[in-house]
Design an enzyme around this catalytic site. Structure first.
Site, PDB file in Angstrom:
ATOM      1  N   HIS A 191      -0.650  -0.946   4.555  1.00  0.00           N
ATOM      2  CA  HIS A 191       0.226  -0.685   3.400  1.00  0.00           C
ATOM      3  C   HIS A 191       1.664  -0.254   3.734  1.00  0.00           C
ATOM      4  O   HIS A 191       2.571  -1.069   3.699  1.00  0.00           O
ATOM      5  CB  HIS A 191      -0.396   0.356   2.459  1.00  0.00           C
ATOM      6  CG  HIS A 191      -1.711  -0.050   1.879  1.00  0.00           C
ATOM      7  ND1 HIS A 191      -1.880  -1.163   1.093  1.00  0.00           N
ATOM      8  CD2 HIS A 191      -2.933   0.529   1.969  1.00  0.00           C
ATOM      9  CE1 HIS A 191      -3.151  -1.261   0.719  1.00  0.00           C
ATOM     10  NE2 HIS A 191      -3.804  -0.252   1.242  1.00  0.00           N
ATOM     11  N   ASP A 244       3.983  10.687   1.253  1.00  0.00           N
ATOM     12  CA  ASP A 244       2.854  11.597   1.001  1.00  0.00           C
ATOM     13  C   ASP A 244       1.868  11.514   2.170  1.00  0.00           C
ATOM     14  O   ASP A 244       0.731  11.118   1.985  1.00  0.00           O
ATOM     15  CB  ASP A 244       2.172  11.239  -0.332  1.00  0.00           C
ATOM     16  CG  ASP A 244       1.679   9.795  -0.386  1.00  0.00           C
ATOM     17  OD1 ASP A 244       2.177   8.940   0.384  1.00  0.00           O
ATOM     18  OD2 ASP A 244       0.786   9.503  -1.206  1.00  0.00           O
TER      19      ASP A 244
HETATM   20  C1  BDR Z   1      -0.690   3.398  -1.086  1.00  0.00           C
HETATM   21  O1  BDR Z   1      -1.534   4.458  -1.538  1.00  0.00           O
HETATM   22  C2  BDR Z   1      -1.636   5.452  -0.548  1.00  0.00           C
HETATM   23  O2  BDR Z   1      -2.961   5.904  -0.408  1.00  0.00           O
HETATM   24  C3  BDR Z   1      -1.126   4.846   0.721  1.00  0.00           C
HETATM   25  O3  BDR Z   1      -0.524   5.820   1.559  1.00  0.00           O
HETATM   26  C4  BDR Z   1      -0.130   3.826   0.250  1.00  0.00           C
HETATM   27  O4  BDR Z   1       1.148   4.396   0.081  1.00  0.00           O
HETATM   28  C5  BDR Z   1      -1.491   2.112  -1.045  1.00  0.00           C
HETATM   29  O5  BDR Z   1      -1.922   1.761  -2.317  1.00  0.00           O
HETATM   30 CA    CA Z   2       1.755   6.544   1.064  1.00  0.00          CA
END
Ligand code: BDR
Ligand code: CA
Length: 319
Positions: free
Chosen positions: A242, A10
């Site tokens: 992340h 995403d």
């Molecule tokens: C996840 O949430 C999204 O905002 C980031 O892209 C990542 O996949 C982290 O909690």
């Molecule tokens: Ca993500």
């Protein structure tokens, strides 16, 4: 032979870093990007996936659009305060000159996995809706993927979307339940480790200095993302990245310490989206309700953050 992966994404600033990290890693063969709502609406996720492949000179890689909403209920809305309204730090990118393929994300995943039994690793770095839909449409993919390595969840760490839940799981807890219930090897790269990987201002400066279009794009879009962390995580110097940690796990699992417990996802109330490991205190509970009959998940709980960051920055900031 390079390891075949499909990234379900995403994009998203940290998704961008993860996708570029994978594209710059010769050990990986990115078969496709499948898109999902989450940081942005799914249509924009698709636009961004196409844009990112264009920046990387890899428009030969197909993009398949996925779900616009979770299995149950409505989309919680985009994380524009983290990633910008465009999911790319509000940098005003031109529209892509390429298009998504006609297949849906779930159809693409099924076709690819069934055509190469035991070879493909799925790397979801957004809500798990497409993966759950693919499982629902063709349950045999569980026996035919090599592994699922997902960014999401929190075994022992607090949540980030809510006090208890991580954003990707919180955006579709029912889908996550289906993924953790299936009989396949899942590795959960969640907040337990991604909150230990801190990209500092010194690390980020290396993107500014690097003379390749991928690093230059990251340098542009990360400013907005970094400002979010300055406001919301004042104790932190820099950012959490992340999604790149899931790519790092595929490249080198020895970076991580792992525990193996089944996972249940809480579906109701204040804890909606919380991923519960099958251990209470120090007592293993995997054979007991509510974990009875669930396969064990590799839960990443520790990480060699410096080595991971060097690996990622090394790939992304070389000429
Ligand atoms: C996840 O949430 C999204 O905002 C980031 O892209 C990542 O996949 C982290 O909690
Ligand atoms: Ca993500």
């Amino acid at each position: 032979m390079a390891r075949k992966i499909i990234i379900d994404t995403d994009p998203g600033v940290d998704d961008t870093m993860a996708i570029f990290f994978a594209l710059r890693s010769p050990e990986l063969d990115v078969l496709g990007l499948t898109t999902i709502f989450g940081n942005v609406a799914v249509e924009l996720a698709t636009t961004n996936a196409l844009r990112l492949l264009e920046i990387a000179g890899r428009s030969d890689i197909p993009v398949a659009q996925g779900a616009h909403a979770p299995i149950a209920g409505r989309f919680n809305g985009p994380a524009d305060f983290v990633h910008g309204a465009d999911g790319q730090g509000n940098v005003e990118l031109p529209p892509p000159s390429t298009h998504a393929i006609a297949q849906s994300a779930a159809e693409f995943i099924i076709e690819q996995v069934m055509a190469a039994p035991g070879e493909i690793t799925l790397v979801p770095i957004g809500p798990l809706t497409n993966i759950a839909l693919a499982l629902h449409l063709e349950p045999r993919i569980a026996q035919n993927v090599r592994e699922v390595v997902l960014m999401g969840g929190n075994a022992y760490e607090a949540g980030n979307a809510t006090p208890t839940a991580e954003a990707n799981i919180w955006n579709d807890p029912e889908a996550a339940e289906a993924v953790f219930a299936a009989d396949w090897q899942v590795t959960m790269v969640g907040l337990d480790v991604t909150h230990k990987v801190n990209m500092t201002p010194e690390h980020l400066a290396r993107y500014e200095q690097a003379q390749n279009p991928l690093a230059q794009h990251i340098a542009r879009i990360v400013r907005f993302y970094r400002a979010f962390f300055e406001r919301h995580y004042p104790h932190l110097q820099g950012i959490y990245v992340h999604d790149s940690s899931a790519i790092a796990y595929v490249l080198d699992p020895s970076l991580f310490q792992v525990e193996r417990w089944p996972i249940r996802v809480e579906l109701a109330g204040l804890g909606r989206g919380k991923t519960w490991p099958g251990v209470v205190g120090n007592v293993a509970r995997e054979g007991a309700l509510p974990w009875e009959g669930r396969p064990p998940v590799n839960i990443c709980v520790g990480v060699d953050a410096e080595r991971l960051l060097e690996m990622e920055l090394g790939q992304l900031t070389s000429a």
